[in-house]
Design a protein around this motif. Structure first.
Motif, short mmCIF file in Angstrom:
data_model
loop_
_atom_site.label_atom_id
_atom_site.label_comp_id
_atom_site.label_asym_id
_atom_site.label_seq_id
_atom_site.Cartn_x
_atom_site.Cartn_y
_atom_site.Cartn_z
N THR A 196 35.35 21.52 27.59
CA THR A 196 36.66 22.16 27.68
C THR A 196 37.47 21.77 26.46
O THR A 196 37.64 20.58 26.18
CB THR A 196 37.41 21.73 28.96
OG1 THR A 196 36.60 22.04 30.10
CG2 THR A 196 38.73 22.45 29.08
N LEU A 197 37.94 22.77 25.72
CA LEU A 197 38.74 22.55 24.52
C LEU A 197 40.18 23.00 24.79
O LEU A 197 40.39 24.06 25.38
CB LEU A 197 38.19 23.35 23.34
CG LEU A 197 36.85 22.91 22.79
CD1 LEU A 197 35.74 23.74 23.38
CD2 LEU A 197 36.87 23.04 21.29
N LEU B 153 43.12 26.70 27.80
CA LEU B 153 41.90 25.89 27.81
C LEU B 153 40.68 26.80 27.74
O LEU B 153 40.58 27.77 28.48
CB LEU B 153 41.82 25.04 29.07
CG LEU B 153 42.91 24.00 29.27
CD1 LEU B 153 42.77 23.33 30.62
CD2 LEU B 153 42.87 22.96 28.16
N LEU B 154 39.77 26.48 26.84
CA LEU B 154 38.50 27.19 26.72
C LEU B 154 37.42 26.32 27.34
O LEU B 154 37.22 25.18 26.91
CB LEU B 154 38.18 27.47 25.25
CG LEU B 154 36.81 28.08 24.97
CD1 LEU B 154 36.73 29.49 25.54
CD2 LEU B 154 36.51 28.07 23.49
N SER B 155 36.74 26.83 28.37
CA SER B 155 35.68 26.09 29.04
C SER B 155 34.35 26.80 28.81
O SER B 155 34.25 28.00 28.99
CB SER B 155 35.94 25.99 30.54
OG SER B 155 37.10 25.23 30.79
N ILE B 156 33.34 26.02 28.42
CA ILE B 156 32.01 26.55 28.16
C ILE B 156 31.02 25.80 29.03
O ILE B 156 30.95 24.56 28.99
CB ILE B 156 31.63 26.39 26.67
CG1 ILE B 156 32.68 27.05 25.78
CG2 ILE B 156 30.24 26.97 26.40
CD1 ILE B 156 32.59 26.65 24.34
N ILE C 167 34.15 16.58 27.70
CA ILE C 167 32.79 16.94 28.10
C ILE C 167 32.58 16.33 29.47
O ILE C 167 32.75 15.13 29.66
CB ILE C 167 31.74 16.42 27.11
CG1 ILE C 167 31.98 17.00 25.72
CG2 ILE C 167 30.33 16.76 27.61
CD1 ILE C 167 31.05 16.45 24.65
N VAL C 168 32.24 17.18 30.45
CA VAL C 168 32.10 16.75 31.83
C VAL C 168 30.70 17.07 32.32
O VAL C 168 30.19 18.17 32.08
CB VAL C 168 33.13 17.47 32.74
CG1 VAL C 168 32.98 17.06 34.18
CG2 VAL C 168 34.54 17.20 32.25
N LYS C 169 30.08 16.12 33.01
CA LYS C 169 28.78 16.38 33.65
C LYS C 169 29.10 16.92 35.04
O LYS C 169 29.69 16.24 35.87
CB LYS C 169 27.96 15.11 33.75
CG LYS C 169 26.58 15.34 34.28
CD LYS C 169 25.70 14.12 34.14
CE LYS C 169 24.30 14.48 34.58
NZ LYS C 169 23.36 13.40 34.32
#
Length: 157
Positions: A50-51, A116-119, A39-41
Motif C-alpha cells: 500500500t502506497l 492509497l494505492l493497494s497492490i 507491505i503486509v502479509k
C-alpha cells in the motif's frame, strides 16, 4: 541515518547468491522515502503493498509488473488553476518506487481509494516445483516408474 553493510565476507563463502547481495546493496543506498508505503502479509502466500499517494489521481499512476520487479510510478498532470499556494506540503513531484519480488510472486489487482494505492501480490509455485511423493516399488526398478504430481504412477517410456 542508515548504516552501510559490507557483504564481502558473505560473498566469499556463498555461491549463487549474487542477485540477493546486489539487491540488498541497492536497497541500502535507496534514500528516497517518497511515497511512503506498507507491505503486509495477508496470508500464507499472499501480500499487499500500500502506497500513500496523496494528491495523485488513478490516471496519474502507472503500475508495471515484470519478472521479479514491480514498478509503481506517478506523475501529476499540470494544474490549470490560478491558485497561489502559501504552503505546499503535499508532495507533487514525480516518483518511481521499485519492489524486488521473490521468484513466483505475481502482482494481482491494484485498487486506488482515499489516496492509497493497494497492490495485491500472490506467490504461485508451479506444480513442477512443488514437492512430490515418490513411490517405492518392490517389483519394478525406479527407472521404470514415474510418479506424476497428482500421485498417479506411470510407466517410463
Amino acid at each position: 541515518m542508515r548504516m552501510q553493510s559490507d557483504f564481502a565476507p558473505y560473498r566469499r563463502s556463498t555461491v549463487g547468491f549474487d542477485r540477493l547481495f546486489n539487491m540488498l546493496e541497492t536497497t541500502s543506498r535507496d534514500e528516497d522515502d517518497h511515497p511512503p508505503f506498507d507491505i503486509v502479509k495477508t496470508g500464507t502466500d499472499s501480500y499487499r503493498i500500500t502506497l500513500a499517494v496523496a494528491g495523485f489521481r488513478a490516471e496519474d499512476i502507472e503500475v508495471i509488473a515484470q519478472q521479479n520487479l514491480l514498478t509503481v510510478s506517478g506523475k501529476r498532470t499540470e494544474e490549470t488553476g490560478q491558485e497561489e499556494f502559501l504552503h505546499r506540503g503535499i508532495a507533487a513531484r514525480p516518483f518511481a518506487r521499485r519492489f524486488q519480488l521473490a521468484d513466483f510472486v505475481e502482482a494481482g489487482d491494484a485498487r486506488f481509494e482515499n489516496g492509497l494505492l493497494s497492490i495485491a501480490l500472490h506467490r504461485v509455485v508451479p506444480e513442477a516445483m512443488k514437492p512430490r511423493r515418490i513411490e517405492i516399488g518392490a517389483n519394478k526398478s525406479a527407472q521404470d516408474q514415474i510418479v506424476a504430481p497428482g500421485g498417479e504412477v506411470r510407466e517410463a517410456a
